[in-house]
Design an enzyme around this catalytic site. Structure first.
Site, PDB file in Angstrom:
ATOM      1  N   SER A  17      24.002  46.138  31.451  1.00 17.86           N
ATOM      2  CA  SER A  17      24.402  45.027  32.323  1.00 17.86           C
ATOM      3  C   SER A  17      24.170  45.344  33.794  1.00 17.86           C
ATOM      4  CB  SER A  17      25.897  44.768  32.112  1.00 17.86           C
ATOM      5  OG  SER A  17      26.397  43.903  33.102  1.00 17.86           O
ATOM      6  N   TYR A  37      34.419  47.214  32.531  1.00 14.90           N
ATOM      7  CA  TYR A  37      33.283  46.740  31.730  1.00 14.90           C
ATOM      8  C   TYR A  37      31.996  47.457  32.163  1.00 14.90           C
ATOM      9  CZ  TYR A  37      29.415  43.778  30.274  1.00 14.90           C
ATOM     10  OH  TYR A  37      28.217  43.343  29.771  1.00 14.90           O
ATOM     11  N   LYS A  65      29.440  50.325  30.173  1.00 14.83           N
ATOM     12  CA  LYS A  65      27.991  50.155  29.973  1.00 14.83           C
ATOM     13  C   LYS A  65      27.247  51.358  30.544  1.00 14.83           C
ATOM     14  CE  LYS A  65      27.787  46.344  27.671  1.00 14.83           C
ATOM     15  NZ  LYS A  65      27.128  46.211  26.384  1.00 14.83           N
ATOM     16  N   LEU A  75      29.622  30.183  34.179  1.00 15.95           N
ATOM     17  CA  LEU A  75      29.449  29.017  35.047  1.00 15.95           C
ATOM     18  C   LEU A  75      28.697  27.854  34.376  1.00 15.95           C
ATOM     19  CD1 LEU A  75      29.739  27.718  37.844  1.00 15.95           C
ATOM     20  CD2 LEU A  75      27.580  28.813  38.487  1.00 15.95           C
TER      21      LEU A  75
HETATM   22  N1  UFG Z   1      31.899  30.800  38.726  1.00 12.99           N
HETATM   23  C1  UFG Z   1      32.549  29.740  39.326  1.00 12.99           C
HETATM   24  N2  UFG Z   1      33.313  28.938  38.542  1.00 12.99           N
HETATM   25  C2  UFG Z   1      33.457  29.130  37.200  1.00 12.99           C
HETATM   26  C3  UFG Z   1      32.777  30.212  36.612  1.00 12.99           C
HETATM   27  C4  UFG Z   1      32.006  31.034  37.405  1.00 12.99           C
HETATM   28  O1  UFG Z   1      32.444  29.536  40.542  1.00 12.99           O
HETATM   29  O2  UFG Z   1      34.201  28.388  36.555  1.00 12.99           O
HETATM   30  C5  UFG Z   1      31.031  31.660  39.561  1.00 12.99           C
HETATM   31  C6  UFG Z   1      31.443  33.111  39.525  1.00 12.99           C
HETATM   32  O3  UFG Z   1      32.410  33.382  40.496  1.00 12.99           O
HETATM   33  C7  UFG Z   1      30.104  33.801  39.784  1.00 12.99           C
HETATM   34  C8  UFG Z   1      29.062  32.856  39.172  1.00 12.99           C
HETATM   35  O4  UFG Z   1      29.733  31.595  39.045  1.00 12.99           O
HETATM   36  O5  UFG Z   1      29.870  33.868  41.152  1.00 12.99           O
HETATM   37  C9  UFG Z   1      28.601  33.298  37.810  1.00 12.99           C
HETATM   38  O6  UFG Z   1      29.741  33.577  37.020  1.00 12.99           O
HETATM   39  P1  UFG Z   1      29.673  33.869  35.457  1.00 12.99           P
HETATM   40  O7  UFG Z   1      31.073  34.082  35.000  1.00 12.99           O
HETATM   41  O8  UFG Z   1      28.869  32.819  34.781  1.00 12.99           O
HETATM   42  O9  UFG Z   1      28.829  35.203  35.408  1.00 12.99           O
HETATM   43  P2  UFG Z   1      29.122  36.615  36.089  1.00 12.99           P
HETATM   44  O10 UFG Z   1      28.077  36.804  37.123  1.00 12.99           O
HETATM   45  O11 UFG Z   1      30.513  36.791  36.487  1.00 12.99           O
HETATM   46  O12 UFG Z   1      28.959  37.510  34.798  1.00 12.99           O
HETATM   47  C10 UFG Z   1      27.775  38.063  34.367  1.00 12.99           C
HETATM   48  C11 UFG Z   1      27.764  38.126  32.843  1.00 12.99           C
HETATM   49  C12 UFG Z   1      28.924  38.944  32.357  1.00 12.99           C
HETATM   50  C13 UFG Z   1      28.876  40.294  33.003  1.00 12.99           C
HETATM   51  C14 UFG Z   1      28.812  40.176  34.503  1.00 12.99           C
HETATM   52  C15 UFG Z   1      28.651  41.514  35.108  1.00 12.99           C
HETATM   53  O13 UFG Z   1      27.819  36.840  32.316  1.00 12.99           O
HETATM   54  O14 UFG Z   1      28.872  39.083  30.954  1.00 12.99           O
HETATM   55  O15 UFG Z   1      27.728  39.345  34.886  1.00 12.99           O
HETATM   56  O16 UFG Z   1      28.558  41.482  36.481  1.00 12.99           O
HETATM   57  F1  UFG Z   1      29.953  41.000  32.678  1.00 12.99           F
END
Ligand code: UFG
Length: 328
Positions: free
Chosen positions: A118, A142, A146, A191
């Site tokens: 990741s 997490y 990894k 998201l």
């Molecule tokens: N976000 C929102 N609203 C939401 C959900 C997400 O604004 O309801 C934002 C988050 O703050 C982030 C972006 O959208 O800035 C993407 O968020 P995600 O949760 O879709 O993805 P992440 O970047 O947090 O997560 C990804 C992978 C995870 C992994 C992570 C590691 O999907 O499995 O990267 O950094 F763990």
């Protein structure tokens, strides 16, 4: 190399990798405990075995009863926030269970593995785009698990002659263009599916976690990679295992802000999609964009579905046709 053992093959990414392998005439054996995966996500052409990686005896039996040439290891817990609350669970499932898998592989002389790593191994990057040789400073349990497993793979390469390719995923998104499989997490935290659930009327709004980041519109930037492109990279990785071990970033090299994702989803779906500014989520790096130069050069991989609108279009097809995911 024909027979591939896919741990976590009933999950979002695992089901797409399995489909891609089957389309390319590999034989696929899916091993999944169905805690988060879905039986219906497993292609009918694959062999499915329900089981947990902690069950060394069962795993060993499966390896003895089936011809296995290589392993794609995805089974893991992958929620950052949950990992902060329950680091022991992440250590057990992502590190200890992975070690059991490696021991069973060594015992049965299976010496090839592609590992699902990741972007979380980098933590808050000092430079963008992030390159594989950049500093590894995970900021949550997490990401630490990894990174730890990558280190274990490096040791096993020396002690047990195991070749590995570790793929550091950025933000996997989208769905198979057939619309038959897609993302179905319960609870959903990602998201794009949340935005599309708003478009479907299943949620009132999407929260924008942080609008005061030092980015062009104040919202976080991520590198979204289509899950089919990610699957294709696993096949390229399998093919390269004969040449030895390596580690690759897997992203599209393009960054989109949360606002841009929501705006693109409005265009793709034709729905208004209500968004509300909310507090920052803890441990969210402001910008994550991969350099994918290494995988493009060495494995000749390139994204087919790189455009955000295409990624969202395929995800929309899945969500529209399966508003309750695999449950119907
Ligand atoms: N976000 C929102 N609203 C939401 C959900 C997400 O604004 O309801 C934002 C988050 O703050 C982030 C972006 O959208 O800035 C993407 O968020 P995600 O949760 O879709 O993805 P992440 O970047 O947090 O997560 C990804 C992978 C995870 C992994 C992570 C590691 O999907 O499995 O990267 O950094 F763990």
């Amino acid at each position: 190399m024909k027979n591939i053992f896919v741990t976590g093959g009933a999950g979002y990414i695992g089901s797409h990798i399995s489909k891609e392998l089957l389309d390319k005439h590999y034989s696929v054996l899916v091993y999944d405990n169905l805690q988060k995966g879905h039986r219906k996500a497993v292609d009918s052409r694959a062999v499915f075995i329900g089981g947990d990686l902690s069950d060394a005896k069962r795993l060993d039996k499966v390896f003895k009863e089936h011809k296995i040439d290589a392993v794609i290891h995805l089974a893991a817990d992958s929620l950052v926030e949950e990992s902060v609350k329950n680091p022991e669970k992440y250590w057990k499932n992502n590190v200890e269970n992975g070690k059991i898998l490696l021991d069973v592989m060594a015992k049965n002389k299976v010496r090839k593995i592609v590992f699902s790593s990741s972007a979380a191994v980098y933590g808050e990057p000092e430079k963008i785009p992030i390159r594989e040789e950049d500093k590894l400073k995970p900021i949550n349990p997490y990401g630490k698990t990894k990174l730890e497993f990558e280190k274990i793979l490096q040791k096993k390469e020396k002690t047990h002659n195991i070749s590995f390719i570790s793929l550091r995923y950025f933000n996997a998104a989208g769905a198979d263009p057939s619309g038959k499989i897609g993302e179905d997490h319960k609870p959903e935290t990602h998201l794009i599916p949340i935005v599309l659930q708003v478009a479907l009327g299943k949620r009132d709004h999407v929260n924008i976690y942080g609008t005061d980041y030092n980015t062009k519109d104040g919202t976080c930037i991520r590198d979204y990679i289509h899950v089919t492109d990610l699957a294709i990279a696993h096949i390229a990785a399998l093919k390269s295992l004969d040449k030895g071990s390596s580690i690759y970033n897997l992203g599209s090299e393009k960054g989109y802000s949360v606002e841009e994702v929501i705006e693109t989803a409005r265009k793709v779906t034709g729905k208004p999609i209500r968004a509300i500014a909310a507090a920052r989520r803890s441990n969210d790096p402001p910008i994550l964009i991969a350099s994918s130069k290494k995988i493009k050069k060495e494995l000749k991989w390139k994204p087919k579905y790189g455009e955000l609108a295409v990624i969202i279009k395929t995800a929309w097809k899945w969500h529209k046709n399966h508003p309750n995911g695999f449950e119907e």
